[in-house]
Scaffold this motif. Structure first.
Motif, PDB file in Angstrom:
ATOM      1  N   UNK A  10       0.488  -1.291  -0.220  1.00  0.00           N
ATOM      2  CA  UNK A  10       0.362   0.108   0.135  1.00  0.00           C
ATOM      3  C   UNK A  10       1.347   1.012  -0.083  1.00  0.00           C
ATOM      4  N   UNK A  11       2.253   1.136   1.122  1.00  0.00           N
ATOM      5  CA  UNK A  11       2.963   2.475   0.743  1.00  0.00           C
ATOM      6  C   UNK A  11       3.268   2.547  -0.836  1.00  0.00           C
ATOM      7  N   UNK A  12       3.868   1.548  -1.013  1.00  0.00           N
ATOM      8  CA  UNK A  12       4.166   1.881  -2.628  1.00  0.00           C
ATOM      9  C   UNK A  12       3.134   2.111  -3.614  1.00  0.00           C
ATOM     10  N   UNK A  13       2.706   1.805  -3.534  1.00  0.00           N
ATOM     11  CA  UNK A  13       1.394   1.474  -4.370  1.00  0.00           C
ATOM     12  C   UNK A  13       0.391   3.260  -3.915  1.00  0.00           C
ATOM     13  N   UNK A  14       0.619   4.048  -3.592  1.00  0.00           N
ATOM     14  CA  UNK A  14      -0.027   5.333  -2.864  1.00  0.00           C
ATOM     15  C   UNK A  14       1.143   6.447  -3.551  1.00  0.00           C
ATOM     16  N   UNK A  28      10.664   5.730  -5.439  1.00  0.00           N
ATOM     17  CA  UNK A  28      10.203   5.470  -4.460  1.00  0.00           C
ATOM     18  C   UNK A  28      10.968   4.733  -3.519  1.00  0.00           C
ATOM     19  N   UNK A  29      11.706   3.959  -3.490  1.00  0.00           N
ATOM     20  CA  UNK A  29      12.941   4.012  -1.961  1.00  0.00           C
ATOM     21  C   UNK A  29      13.067   5.584  -1.693  1.00  0.00           C
ATOM     22  N   UNK A  30      13.867   6.453  -2.369  1.00  0.00           N
ATOM     23  CA  UNK A  30      14.470   7.737  -1.306  1.00  0.00           C
ATOM     24  C   UNK A  30      12.891   8.604  -1.094  1.00  0.00           C
ATOM     25  N   UNK A  31      11.352   8.279  -1.242  1.00  0.00           N
ATOM     26  CA  UNK A  31      10.081   8.698  -0.786  1.00  0.00           C
ATOM     27  C   UNK A  31      10.061   8.186   0.986  1.00  0.00           C
ATOM     28  N   UNK A  32      10.209   6.717   0.112  1.00  0.00           N
ATOM     29  CA  UNK A  32       9.888   5.540   1.224  1.00  0.00           C
ATOM     30  C   UNK A  32      10.990   5.532   2.950  1.00  0.00           C
ATOM     31  N   UNK A  33      11.966   6.119   2.320  1.00  0.00           N
ATOM     32  CA  UNK A  33      13.391   6.083   3.040  1.00  0.00           C
ATOM     33  C   UNK A  33      12.668   7.103   4.842  1.00  0.00           C
ATOM     34  N   UNK A  34      11.888   8.708   3.950  1.00  0.00           N
ATOM     35  CA  UNK A  34      11.364   9.702   5.035  1.00  0.00           C
ATOM     36  C   UNK A  34      10.943   9.010   5.563  1.00  0.00           C
TER      37      UNK A  34
END
Length: 130
Positions: A10-14, A28-34
């Motif tokens: 869900x976090x990726x699809x969002x 996506x990785x860089x944004x998730x790492x926040x």
């Protein structure tokens, strides 16, 4: 019928839905790492799994892929609502309970949606109820 996405799916699809463009695993990785510590390979695996499940399509770009959503978040949400409603043994009671949980904003969204459906020629009442 789709099963609900997992937390990381869900976090990726969002992000993919919000950005509404082809994205790379790195973006996506860089944004998730926040928000969390996460490895590149984990995000790559999740995005590959989402591709295999039919949520993402991908095109090769060099040695990497660009991914984009196959459908919208709205379509995903509608499918989940339909699945939940279909699982009820009393569809009318399920709808009454659901409508009772709605916020005023959700009620207005429902009214807007019903207007759109009526404009598209879908009859919402039986002919004798007009």
């Amino acid at each position: 019928m789709p099963r609900p996405l997992g937390e990381l799916e869900d976090a990726v699809m969002t992000r993919v839905w919000r950005w509404n463009r082809p994205v790379t695993v790195r973006e996506v990785l860089e944004d998730l790492r926040e928000e969390r510590r996460i490895a590149y390979t984990t995000v790559m695996t999740v995005m590959d799994n989402l591709h295999q499940k039919g949520w993402l399509r991908r095109t090769q770009e060099g040695r990497a892929y660009r991914y984009e959503a196959v459908s919208t978040r709205a379509a995903y949400s509608a499918a989940l609502m339909n699945e939940a409603w279909s699982a009820s043994d009393n569809a009318a009671a399920a709808l009454v309970a659901f409508f009772g949980m709605m916020s005023q904003e959700q009620v207005e969204a429902l009214r807007d949606a019903l207007r759109v459906v009526q404009l598209n020629g879908v009859r919402l009442t039986a002919p004798d109820e007009r």
